[in-house]
Design an enzyme around this catalytic site. Structure first.
Site, PDB file in Angstrom:
ATOM      1  N   SER A 149      11.875 -30.586 -13.285  1.00 32.24           N
ATOM      2  CA  SER A 149      11.777 -32.046 -13.308  1.00 32.24           C
ATOM      3  C   SER A 149      10.301 -32.395 -13.233  1.00 32.24           C
ATOM      4  O   SER A 149       9.488 -31.575 -12.789  1.00 32.24           O
ATOM      5  CB  SER A 149      12.501 -32.613 -12.080  1.00 32.24           C
ATOM      6  OG  SER A 149      12.097 -33.949 -11.828  1.00 32.24           O
ATOM      7  N   TYR A 162      15.207 -32.634  -3.367  1.00 35.13           N
ATOM      8  CA  TYR A 162      15.314 -32.395  -4.818  1.00 35.13           C
ATOM      9  C   TYR A 162      13.966 -31.947  -5.381  1.00 35.13           C
ATOM     10  O   TYR A 162      13.865 -30.966  -6.119  1.00 35.13           O
ATOM     11  CB  TYR A 162      15.771 -33.690  -5.495  1.00 35.13           C
ATOM     12  CG  TYR A 162      15.932 -33.614  -6.997  1.00 35.13           C
ATOM     13  CD1 TYR A 162      17.090 -33.099  -7.563  1.00 35.13           C
ATOM     14  CD2 TYR A 162      14.932 -34.080  -7.848  1.00 35.13           C
ATOM     15  CE1 TYR A 162      17.246 -33.056  -8.947  1.00 35.13           C
ATOM     16  CE2 TYR A 162      15.075 -34.035  -9.224  1.00 35.13           C
ATOM     17  CZ  TYR A 162      16.239 -33.528  -9.767  1.00 35.13           C
ATOM     18  OH  TYR A 162      16.387 -33.479 -11.133  1.00 35.13           O
TER      19      TYR A 162
HETATM   20  N1  NAD Z   1      18.920 -36.887 -15.465  1.00 35.79           N
HETATM   21  C1  NAD Z   1      17.641 -36.860 -15.111  1.00 35.79           C
HETATM   22  O1  NAD Z   1      16.962 -37.916 -14.982  1.00 35.79           O
HETATM   23  C2  NAD Z   1      16.965 -35.543 -14.882  1.00 35.79           C
HETATM   24  C3  NAD Z   1      15.554 -35.526 -14.808  1.00 35.79           C
HETATM   25  C4  NAD Z   1      14.906 -34.320 -14.580  1.00 35.79           C
HETATM   26  C5  NAD Z   1      15.654 -33.170 -14.422  1.00 35.79           C
HETATM   27  N2  NAD Z   1      17.017 -33.205 -14.473  1.00 35.79           N
HETATM   28  C6  NAD Z   1      17.753 -31.963 -14.294  1.00 35.79           C
HETATM   29  O2  NAD Z   1      18.503 -31.697 -15.435  1.00 35.79           O
HETATM   30  C7  NAD Z   1      19.650 -30.927 -15.087  1.00 35.79           C
HETATM   31  C8  NAD Z   1      20.897 -31.598 -15.649  1.00 35.79           C
HETATM   32  O3  NAD Z   1      20.994 -32.877 -15.057  1.00 35.79           O
HETATM   33  P1  NAD Z   1      21.918 -34.038 -15.640  1.00 35.79           P
HETATM   34  O4  NAD Z   1      21.176 -35.286 -15.421  1.00 35.79           O
HETATM   35  O5  NAD Z   1      22.430 -33.684 -16.969  1.00 35.79           O
HETATM   36  O6  NAD Z   1      23.099 -33.995 -14.538  1.00 35.79           O
HETATM   37  P2  NAD Z   1      24.695 -34.134 -14.716  1.00 35.79           P
HETATM   38  O7  NAD Z   1      25.203 -34.440 -13.340  1.00 35.79           O
HETATM   39  O8  NAD Z   1      24.998 -35.078 -15.810  1.00 35.79           O
HETATM   40  O9  NAD Z   1      25.131 -32.677 -15.161  1.00 35.79           O
HETATM   41  C9  NAD Z   1      24.951 -31.586 -14.294  1.00 35.79           C
HETATM   42  C10 NAD Z   1      26.050 -30.579 -14.576  1.00 35.79           C
HETATM   43  O10 NAD Z   1      25.876 -29.485 -13.640  1.00 35.79           O
HETATM   44  C11 NAD Z   1      27.161 -29.142 -13.161  1.00 35.79           C
HETATM   45  N3  NAD Z   1      27.080 -28.500 -11.851  1.00 35.79           N
HETATM   46  C12 NAD Z   1      26.800 -29.075 -10.663  1.00 35.79           C
HETATM   47  N4  NAD Z   1      26.911 -28.178  -9.674  1.00 35.79           N
HETATM   48  C13 NAD Z   1      27.265 -27.005 -10.263  1.00 35.79           C
HETATM   49  C14 NAD Z   1      27.536 -25.705  -9.761  1.00 35.79           C
HETATM   50  N5  NAD Z   1      27.505 -25.428  -8.446  1.00 35.79           N
HETATM   51  N6  NAD Z   1      27.865 -24.725 -10.635  1.00 35.79           N
HETATM   52  C15 NAD Z   1      27.931 -24.998 -11.969  1.00 35.79           C
HETATM   53  N7  NAD Z   1      27.698 -26.195 -12.496  1.00 35.79           N
HETATM   54  C16 NAD Z   1      27.374 -27.192 -11.647  1.00 35.79           C
HETATM   55  C17 NAD Z   1      27.918 -30.454 -13.097  1.00 35.79           C
HETATM   56  O11 NAD Z   1      29.322 -30.254 -13.039  1.00 35.79           O
HETATM   57  C18 NAD Z   1      27.446 -31.138 -14.356  1.00 35.79           C
HETATM   58  O12 NAD Z   1      28.271 -30.836 -15.468  1.00 35.79           O
HETATM   59  C19 NAD Z   1      19.650 -30.837 -13.562  1.00 35.79           C
HETATM   60  O13 NAD Z   1      19.064 -29.617 -13.152  1.00 35.79           O
HETATM   61  C20 NAD Z   1      18.754 -31.998 -13.165  1.00 35.79           C
HETATM   62  O14 NAD Z   1      18.155 -31.806 -11.902  1.00 35.79           O
HETATM   63  C21 NAD Z   1      17.688 -34.375 -14.713  1.00 35.79           C
END
Ligand code: NAD
Length: 257
Positions: A149, A162
């Site tokens: 991130s 986080y």
């Molecule tokens: N959305 C944002 O603004 C953003 C920004 C920077 C980084 N990220 C990172 O991107 C990645 C994806 O985020 P997103 O926004 O798509 O989130 P999201 O919640 O839409 O998707 C995350 C997925 O991970 C799965 N997950 C959660 N715990 C799990 C586990 N123990 N085992 C297997 N799967 C698991 C969930 O079921 C979900 O399908 C994450 O690592 C998040 O930290 C997101």
């Protein structure tokens, strides 16, 4: 004259963790469009959404395998990697995308919340990488990408744990790169800015969040899962064969100030 480096993934096989929703779903589909067969790993409760990702991977003309995965459970990770190799005969890449967040002031977090965030975001990435790498070492090739991130490099209120985990997975790319380089394995991280997904629905529904944060992005817009795909696809492609231990920010310039 040769065409230059390839940005395609034809014939490759990779695991995307957390590929049922949000960024992971876009990554799975987009990497399939670039030519890869995809193993979709997510929690059993997300099976329906994972099957939808698989359907879209198949629409792109590639194979999809949906497997239950809990990244906090080593036996579950072992099972996913071994089933992927049994099905496809190899593992070219893993994208450590599964992640969670709990937003609170530093003064209010509980020990249980610390354990939960660390288990998914940090321990999960470590052991998914380790277990995938054991297969890649045998092959003498492979690529690992951790989804970090922009908060790996800057702080933000109410996101302390986080941010610590994301700094951890960015640094993890460096330490893994050092040890796995001799086996022909690259390890990198991608650091997105704010992206509208199920993880961030409540943030994006809050007008104050938009007002406060949009002006902090020099390029003037938030990220999309497609923006993250661009960076991940590049790092997995032959064009990035000599790039390792890197954090590639996809943040519209959020962290330059
Ligand atoms: N959305 C944002 O603004 C953003 C920004 C920077 C980084 N990220 C990172 O991107 C990645 C994806 O985020 P997103 O926004 O798509 O989130 P999201 O919640 O839409 O998707 C995350 C997925 O991970 C799965 N997950 C959660 N715990 C799990 C586990 N123990 N085992 C297997 N799967 C698991 C969930 O079921 C979900 O399908 C994450 O690592 C998040 O930290 C997101």
């Amino acid at each position: 004259m040769s065409e230059g480096p390839s940005y395609r993934l034809d014939g490759q096989v990779g695991i995307v963790t957390g590929a049922a929703n949000g960024i992971g779903k876009e990554l799975a589909i987009g990497l399939a469009q670039a030519g890869a067969d995809i193993v979709i790993g997510d929690l059993p409760a997300q099976r329906e959404q994972a099957e939808d990702t698989a359907r879209q991977v198949r629409c792109a003309g590639r194979q999809a395998l949906v497997l239950d995965l809990d990244v906090t459970d080593l036996a579950s990770i072992e099972a996913v990697v071994s089933k992927a190799v049994a099905e496809f005969g190899k593992l070219d890449f893993i994208v450590n995308n599964a992640g969670i967040n709990i937003r609170k002031p530093v003064l209010d977090y509980t020990e249980e919340e610390w354990e939960k965030l660390i288990a998914v975001n940090l321990k999960g990435v470590f052991f998914c990488s380790q277990i995938a790498a054991r297969q890649m070492v045998k092959q003498r090739r492979g690529k690992i990408v951790n989804i970090a991130s922009q908060l790996a490099v800057v702080g933000m209120k109410d996101r302390s744990i986080y941010a610590i985990t994301k700094a951890g997975v960015a640094h993890m790319a460096k330490v893994f790169a050092l040890e796995l380089g001799p086996y022909g394995i690259t390890v990198n991280a991608v650091g997105p800015t704010f992206v509208s997904t199920p993880l961030t629905t409540s943030m994006f529904q809050d007008p104050r969040f938009i007002e406060e944060n949009l002006p902090k992005i020099p390029l003037g817009r938030f990220g999309t899962p497609r923006d993250v795909l661009g960076a991940v696809r590049f790092l997995l492609s032959p064009a990035a064969d000599l790039i390792t231990g890197h954090l590639l920010l996809v943040d519209g310039g959020y962290t330059v100030m």
